[in-house]
Design a protein around this motif. Sequence first.
Motif: not given
Length: 267
Positions: A90-95
């Motif tokens: 899993a990857e972390a998504v930043y916005s």
Amino acid sequence: MRLHTLLAGLGVATALLLAAPASAAPGIAGPSAAGLATARAAATQGDAPTRLARFFVQLDEHAAGRSVALTGDGADRAAEAKRPALTGAAEAVYSLNPAYVAGDSSAPVALFAYATVEARSADGQRASVWIAQPQGAGTAWEAVNISSTVDEVAYPRQAGGDLVFTEPQVNAWYRVHDGRVLPLNDTARAIVGAGVSVSGYQDVVRGRYGDKLPGSDYANQGKLGGFGVAAPGTTDNSAAWAGLGVLTASGVVGAVLIVSRRRRETA
């Protein structure tokens, strides 16, 4: 066209600031490696695999131009044949951070929004499953969305220790390196060229979205756009945001997860 199906309700307020990971820029909180592993496991639990299989069936129906979904035994057999499986970590998504958009010079350019993992069907279809903590940090992770693209996984994998984030209103992806915001896709390149300083990018997004932040007339009128929370099942034909609003631990309404001008289909 990007298709989405929701696995959990939209419009939830989520506290998502966790332990600062090594891959995020200093001062930007996000999930630890253990947290991402737990998030990935959540995408295999409950009815998430069934919904993922049905989503792949929906992709087939859409590609064939059929607007009426399969039902009954036919739908069950088609879903069973998909045998979806998760691929990779899993990857972390930043916005994009609304405080940064508002002009706060001390605010980081982006905040953690959700975790994501790639999924594949038995016949080679690809999708990304989005996982969040709808009841707040420290509570159970849940699969909340499926996207028919894997951008959300692919771009974070390019981080190389840098912060990778999305400007989801226009599906632009960026990397922050040595104090500069660098484009990762054509949409971002059209906005920042070969790259701009972090302060220069702040000027850009403040001009684009500064009047669409929480509390603005734009948001209070319930329009799809800015950082507002839209009702589920809408189609956005403006250059606006629709989808899930994230409430960070600092109380800032943030990253809307569904990209503009993309039709969203609910399960």
